[in-house]
Design an enzyme around this catalytic site. Structure first.
Site, PDB file in Angstrom:
ATOM      1  N   GLU A 196       0.841  -1.190   0.000  1.00 19.51           N
ATOM      2  CA  GLU A 196       0.000   0.000   0.000  1.00 19.51           C
ATOM      3  C   GLU A 196       0.883   1.249   0.000  1.00 19.51           C
ATOM      4  O   GLU A 196       1.818   1.314   0.778  1.00 19.51           O
ATOM      5  CB  GLU A 196      -0.905   0.037   1.230  1.00 19.51           C
ATOM      6  CG  GLU A 196      -1.964   1.136   1.127  1.00 19.51           C
ATOM      7  CD  GLU A 196      -2.846   1.250   2.371  1.00 19.51           C
ATOM      8  OE1 GLU A 196      -2.454   0.739   3.438  1.00 19.51           O
ATOM      9  OE2 GLU A 196      -3.907   1.852   2.255  1.00 19.51           O
ATOM     10  N   GLY A 328       3.952   0.022  12.996  1.00 16.04           N
ATOM     11  CA  GLY A 328       2.532  -0.219  12.827  1.00 16.04           C
ATOM     12  C   GLY A 328       2.274  -1.544  12.139  1.00 16.04           C
ATOM     13  O   GLY A 328       2.949  -2.535  12.414  1.00 16.04           O
ATOM     14  N   ALA A 329       1.320  -1.554  11.222  1.00 14.93           N
ATOM     15  CA  ALA A 329       0.875  -2.812  10.633  1.00 14.93           C
ATOM     16  C   ALA A 329       0.231  -2.561   9.284  1.00 14.93           C
ATOM     17  O   ALA A 329      -0.038  -1.425   8.919  1.00 14.93           O
ATOM     18  CB  ALA A 329      -0.127  -3.484  11.558  1.00 14.93           C
ATOM     19  N   ASN A 332      -3.025  -6.585   4.928  1.00 15.88           N
ATOM     20  CA  ASN A 332      -3.120  -7.552   3.829  1.00 15.88           C
ATOM     21  C   ASN A 332      -4.168  -8.612   4.162  1.00 15.88           C
ATOM     22  O   ASN A 332      -4.178  -9.172   5.256  1.00 15.88           O
ATOM     23  CB  ASN A 332      -1.774  -8.244   3.619  1.00 15.88           C
ATOM     24  CG  ASN A 332      -0.629  -7.277   3.661  1.00 15.88           C
ATOM     25  OD1 ASN A 332      -0.533  -6.386   2.844  1.00 15.88           O
ATOM     26  ND2 ASN A 332       0.226  -7.426   4.668  1.00 15.88           N
ATOM     27  N   HIS A 363      -7.828  -2.519  14.837  1.00 19.80           N
ATOM     28  CA  HIS A 363      -7.847  -1.678  13.638  1.00 19.80           C
ATOM     29  C   HIS A 363      -7.643  -2.536  12.378  1.00 19.80           C
ATOM     30  O   HIS A 363      -8.408  -2.454  11.417  1.00 19.80           O
ATOM     31  CB  HIS A 363      -6.763  -0.607  13.776  1.00 19.80           C
ATOM     32  CG  HIS A 363      -6.612   0.296  12.596  1.00 19.80           C
ATOM     33  ND1 HIS A 363      -7.018   1.604  12.593  1.00 19.80           N
ATOM     34  CD2 HIS A 363      -6.074   0.073  11.374  1.00 19.80           C
ATOM     35  CE1 HIS A 363      -6.754   2.151  11.420  1.00 19.80           C
ATOM     36  NE2 HIS A 363      -6.174   1.234  10.652  1.00 19.80           N
ATOM     37  N   GLU A 364      -6.617  -3.376  12.387  1.00 16.87           N
ATOM     38  CA  GLU A 364      -6.299  -4.171  11.188  1.00 16.87           C
ATOM     39  C   GLU A 364      -7.399  -5.178  10.877  1.00 16.87           C
ATOM     40  O   GLU A 364      -7.709  -5.434   9.714  1.00 16.87           O
ATOM     41  CB  GLU A 364      -4.959  -4.892  11.367  1.00 16.87           C
ATOM     42  CG  GLU A 364      -3.769  -3.984  11.623  1.00 16.87           C
ATOM     43  CD  GLU A 364      -3.600  -2.911  10.585  1.00 16.87           C
ATOM     44  OE1 GLU A 364      -3.911  -3.161   9.402  1.00 16.87           O
ATOM     45  OE2 GLU A 364      -3.175  -1.799  10.945  1.00 16.87           O
ATOM     46  N   HIS A 367     -10.200  -3.669   9.054  1.00 16.21           N
ATOM     47  CA  HIS A 367      -9.894  -3.534   7.627  1.00 16.21           C
ATOM     48  C   HIS A 367     -10.184  -4.808   6.841  1.00 16.21           C
ATOM     49  O   HIS A 367     -10.319  -4.748   5.619  1.00 16.21           O
ATOM     50  CB  HIS A 367      -8.403  -3.240   7.437  1.00 16.21           C
ATOM     51  CG  HIS A 367      -8.022  -1.795   7.553  1.00 16.21           C
ATOM     52  ND1 HIS A 367      -8.715  -0.784   6.936  1.00 16.21           N
ATOM     53  CD2 HIS A 367      -6.972  -1.201   8.172  1.00 16.21           C
ATOM     54  CE1 HIS A 367      -8.098   0.372   7.186  1.00 16.21           C
ATOM     55  NE2 HIS A 367      -7.053   0.142   7.938  1.00 16.21           N
ATOM     56  N   GLU A 386      -9.436   4.290   6.678  1.00 13.48           N
ATOM     57  CA  GLU A 386      -8.663   4.422   7.910  1.00 13.48           C
ATOM     58  C   GLU A 386      -9.518   4.920   9.075  1.00 13.48           C
ATOM     59  O   GLU A 386      -9.429   4.402  10.185  1.00 13.48           O
ATOM     60  CB  GLU A 386      -7.479   5.359   7.689  1.00 13.48           C
ATOM     61  CG  GLU A 386      -6.475   4.819   6.691  1.00 13.48           C
ATOM     62  CD  GLU A 386      -5.928   3.455   7.091  1.00 13.48           C
ATOM     63  OE1 GLU A 386      -5.924   3.130   8.291  1.00 13.48           O
ATOM     64  OE2 GLU A 386      -5.533   2.693   6.199  1.00 13.48           O
TER      65      GLU A 386
HETATM   66 ZN   LIG Z   1      -5.493   1.177   8.702  1.00 13.30          ZN
END
Ligand SMILES: [Zn+2]
Length: 916
Positions: A196, A328-329, A332, A363-364, A367, A386
């Site tokens: 990304e 962070g992270a 995928n 958070h991830e 997503h 986000e």
């Molecule tokens: Zn994010």
């Protein structure tokens, strides 16, 4: 709030920003670990009939739903990939890769030209439907390859195949090689990916725009001793000599930026959630440190399956701990990569580390639905990806860990966003991005993420939690495996609520800034109060020539324990009955609205008298707003300090954090002025009652918030020169030197930072030796960070040399920049010279964020030291012209701070004098 020098160091865009919203980051308190985000709920009572007033708002054009044909992007829409089969053979030592690729294409119109993205690649053996093509031209400048066919090909299905040679990167973009120090002292090497926004094209030629969804079948030939992890489970593995080829199952339709591969000496622990294999990967020997994160992932996945009403669709969900790479992270699909420091929990980890891990995971995982299952059509709506993930994470953290006070602490995120959005140069949340190469730089993290999240929070509260969730469920169902615009989300929420959500949201998302609501009370003969309300844009300096208008959902509470009621402010002069004149009053009860409030003097006096009894959110709102008003008009400072002094020993962690941030800002302004010592004494006096109440050692039944509060106030007293606190820290440090278990992990940074600040050469060397001897990366970061607070100039030179040395392990390379920034607090010249002379080294670990760091963080850290015109010239010489708006925003903040500083010092000195 603009006072903090460092507030934004960590704020980086795109998904690696999770850890970044570390809004309380402060040079003196680098250890006050957690990236708290608050997210207080408007009561559901707010779901009143507010939308009937919308006709009064300035109309903005509604955002259209996503359409593939009109989605932005550079690639033509006439040729669409539907499936990729990719076989790569990376050579990690040589930093090269060889690939074979076959792409199934759908021609929507007859053409003899195929254009797609590539970078640093040479294509050969290019065949179209098995036959040679006329020409192949690759341009790294354009990041495009154009294939010309021998003649026009008809509408329908075709196949393009080729081989290629490409590069493995050293930094986290595309496929990258990561060196790391193993815990046994040996050297490790692994491969991972970070795509990304626009770096899939560095690993394989592709249609690298988010609306070009396709399926992917990946195989990788790597050392046979390695494990390989990708989005989908392993389908087969064939060993040939020292190498093995691992083929992964075909993915569902997804964008290129979510493709993932990690290979290395990795090991896994796992569990099941329904049909989903949940895995946690780390370098071999550290996988058990992922046990906490694995349990977190199980909880979160189960909760999200329920909330989104759409079960997680892939057969497995791995979390991969990468030593180093990026902070962070990255979300995928099915293979989330994390910096291992954000995921693994060891005996050296603090509660803050656990909170960071849970919050980033929440958070991830959000997503996996918003971002992966349903993807923004173009990078304009990255904010939605986000903001949505952070909003959903806050709900999850609050539900699973109610005693973390997460939503209340998200006030820090809100204030960070409001400080950025108070600039005349602030952009709207939603900005057009015409070229994907600008996608990474066109965002202001505070606005794009922080404000976006807070507006979603305000909307959820306004519509009601259940109505909001029903809209989200319908949205997921309608757009699964597809792309959307924000307009699609507003439409789903409008359907679930029966209200025009797009019209309300547009005022907050498509316009920059936010309102200052003025409250003016009138009393009648019977003592009953009526308030008159008006609004104007809140700006640091100057007037809003555009006369921006918002529809503002107010939550009005009269007294200290009544439930709030809602009023939509639509017109200046609007009046509302508001109880008796002697009662406290809040029009932003629970602090959920993204606006500020200025009360008339009598109402403010009521609120100050009742301050310690106010509901926590109302109290925090008053502190936030009165401080912000003091920043633009220092004559308001006494009113703010009266509120702070009214705290006494009230246990309210976020309120104290707000106060100590403000006092710290003034203390920094006061340095090297005659009033410094007196102001520091005043600041200590404000904090002393709560510090005395809490003491040094926690009680068994304390909440995490109280523990944080204790460390916070002790750290402040240490920074402001309290002799008793400094003496106690030294006593504890002496015990720690003899026995590393003498201070628990949570308290180590507090003690070490206080001791290091005034360290002599012997103490500095003791701490340095402790840092050098550690093999645990959490400890290593903590100990080296403490060294950077040293005041002695000679020792600061040593600290600088250490920060640049090979003592810092390869996977912690990003820490070097943070260390050098930390030195700026006491040694701005040394820090600035080191930063500018080693810019490439210090930014190497964050290639994607280079410009954002330079334009955004540099002025906030060095604006006090480097003459501003000189600084602006330097900034512009280091970033592309597309980033000049970001430079302008950074410079506006720095110039305002310089203007504020002198006035604030005078006001603070007057206040201190008036107290004696
Ligand atoms: Zn994010």
């Amino acid at each position: 709030m603009l006072g903090k020098l460092i507030r934004a160091w960590n704020n980086l865009p795109l998904c690696a920003q999770k850890a970044p919203l570390k809004n309380t980051y402060n040079k003196k308190r680098a250890f006050l670990e957690i990236p708290m985000r608050s997210n207080t709920l408007l009561s559901t009572a707010l779901a009143g009939a507010l939308l009937s007033h919308y006709a009064h708002a300035a109309p903005l054009p509604p955002q259209p739903p996503f359409s593939f044909d009109s989605a932005s992007g550079r690639l033509p829409k006439n040729v669409v990939p539907t499936d990729y089969t990719i076989a790569i053979v990376p050579d990690a030592a040589a930093l090269t890769l060889r690939g074979d690729e076959s792409v199934s294409l759908n021609f929507r119109a007859a053409t003899d030209t195929i254009a797609f993205n590539s970078l640093n690649m040479t294509l050969d053996h290019v065949l179209f439907d098995g036959k040679p093509v006329k020409a192949v031209v690759s341009s790294d400048e354009q990041q495009l390859t154009t294939v010309t066919l021998t003649r026009k090909a008809a509408v329908g299905k075709h196949t393009l195949s080729f081989s290629y040679n490409g590069k493995i990167e050293r930094g986290p973009q595309g496929m990258f090689a990561q060196n790391y120090a193993r815990q046994d002292g040996g050297k490790g090497l692994l491969l991972s990916t970070k795509f990304e926004a626009t770096d899939a094209r560095r690993m394989f030629p592709c249609w690298d725009e988010p609306s070009f969804r396709a399926t992917f079948k990946l195989s990788v030939t790597a050392p046979a001793a390695w494990s390989g992890i990708a989005n989908m489970p392993v389908e087969k593995r064939v060993q040939h000599g020292a190498l093995a080829t691992t083929t992964f199952q075909r993915t569902p339709k997804m964008p290129t930026y979510l493709v993932e591969y990690t290979g290395g000496d990795m090991a896994r622990i796992g569990a099941k959630v329904g049909p989903t294999d949940v895995g946690l990967w780390a370098v071999r020997g550290q996988e058990q440190d992922g046990a906490v994160a694995l349990a977190n992932a199980q909880q979160i996945l189960a909760d999200y399956n329920d909330y989104f009403g759409y079960p997680y669709p892939l057969p497995k969900l791995d979390s991969i701990a990468i030593p180093g790479g990026f902070s962070g992270a990255m979300e995928n699909w099915g293979a989330i990569t994390y910096n291992d420091q954000a995921l693994l929990i060891t005996k050296s980890s603090t509660l803050g580390d656990r909170q960071t891990a849970f919050s980033i995971q929440a958070h991830e995982l959000a997503h996996q639905w918003n971002g992966d299952l349903v993807t923004m059509g173009w990078w304009d709506d990255l904010w939605l990806n986000e903001s949505f993930a952070s909003w959903r994470a806050a709900k999850e953290i609050d539900a699973r860990n109610p005693n973390w006070d997460w939503r209340e602490n998200q006030d820090g995120t809100r204030e960070y966003a409001m400080a950025a959005d108070a600039r005349a140069s602030s952009p709207a949340v939603q900005q057009h991005v015409s070229n994907e190469l600008e996608a990474r730089s066109a965002f202001d993290p505070a606005i794009t993420y922080g404000k976006g999240q807070m507006v979603l929070t305000m909307l959820e509260a306004y519509l009601g939690d259940d109505t909001f969730r029903d809209g989200i469920r319908a949205y997921m169902k309608a757009h699964a495996y597809s792309n959307t615009s924000a307009g699609d989300l507003w439409n789903a929420l409008s359907l679930s609520s029966g209200r025009d959500v797009g019209a309300l949201a547009a005022l907050w998302i498509q316009q920059p800034g936010y309102p200052l609501v003025s409250v003016n009370a009138q009393c009648d003969a019977a003592g009953q109060r009526t308030i008159a309300l008006s609004q104007k844009r809140f700006l640091l300096q100057g007037e809003d020539a555009a006369h921006t208008h918002w529809n503002v959902p107010l939550q009005i509470r009269v007294g200290v324990d009544a439930a709030p009621h809602t009023v939509l402010l639509t017109e200046d002069g609007q009046t509302v009955a508001a109880g008796r004149c002697d009662q406290p009053l809040s029009v932003n009860a629970t602090r959920v609205g993204f606006f500020r409030v200025a009360y008339d003097a009598a109402t403010l006096a009521n609120n100050t008298r009742a301050f310690a009894q106010l509901p926590r959110g109302d109290r925090i709102a008053l502190l936030d707003d009165q401080w912000a008003l003091s920043e633009i008009d220092p004559d308001q400072l006494p009113a703010y300090l009266a509120l702070a002094s009214a705290m006494g020993d009230t246990l309210n962690q976020r309120a104290w954090e707000q106060i100590t941030d403000a006092l710290d800002t003034i203390e920094t302004f006061e340095r090297n002025t005659p009033g410094h010592a007196a102001f520091a004494a005043t600041a200590r006096a404000v904090v002393k009652p709560i510090a005395d109440r809490l003491g040094w050692d926690g009680k068994a039944d304390e909440t995490p918030g109280i523990q944080r509060l204790r460390r916070r106030v002790l750290a402040d007293l240490g920074a402001w020169g309290d002799p008793a606190v400094i003496a106690e820290a030294r006593r504890r440090f002496a015990l720690f030197v003899a026995d590393r278990n003498a201070i628990k992990a949570d308290d180590q940074a507090l003690v070490l930072t206080i001791v290091a600040r005034d360290a002599d050469a012997a103490t500095f060397e003791q701490l340095h030796a402790i840092a050098r001897a550690s093999r645990n990366e959490t400890e290593i970061r903590r100990y080296y960070a403490a060294l950077m607070s040293v005041r002695d100039p000679q020792l600061a030179l040593q600290a600088r040399d250490i920060a640049l040395s090979a003592e810092i392990p390869a996977q912690a390379a990003e820490q070097r920049r943070r260390f050098i920034f930390a030195l700026a607090d006491e040694h701005p010249k040394l820090s600035w010279d080191t930063y500018t002379e080693n810019l490439e080294l210090l930014l190497a670990s964050s290639p994607q964020y280079r410009s954002v760091i330079i334009a955004g963080n540099t002025p906030s850290i060095y604006g006090d030291y480097v003459p501003l015109d000189e600084l602006e010239v330097w900034l512009k010489s280091k970033v592309p012209a597309a980033m000049y708006p970001n430079v302008a925003r950074g410079m506006e903040s720095a110039r305002f701070k310089q203007h504020e500083k002198a006035l604030m010092v005078q006001a603070a000195d007057r206040y201190v004098a008036s107290r004696h």
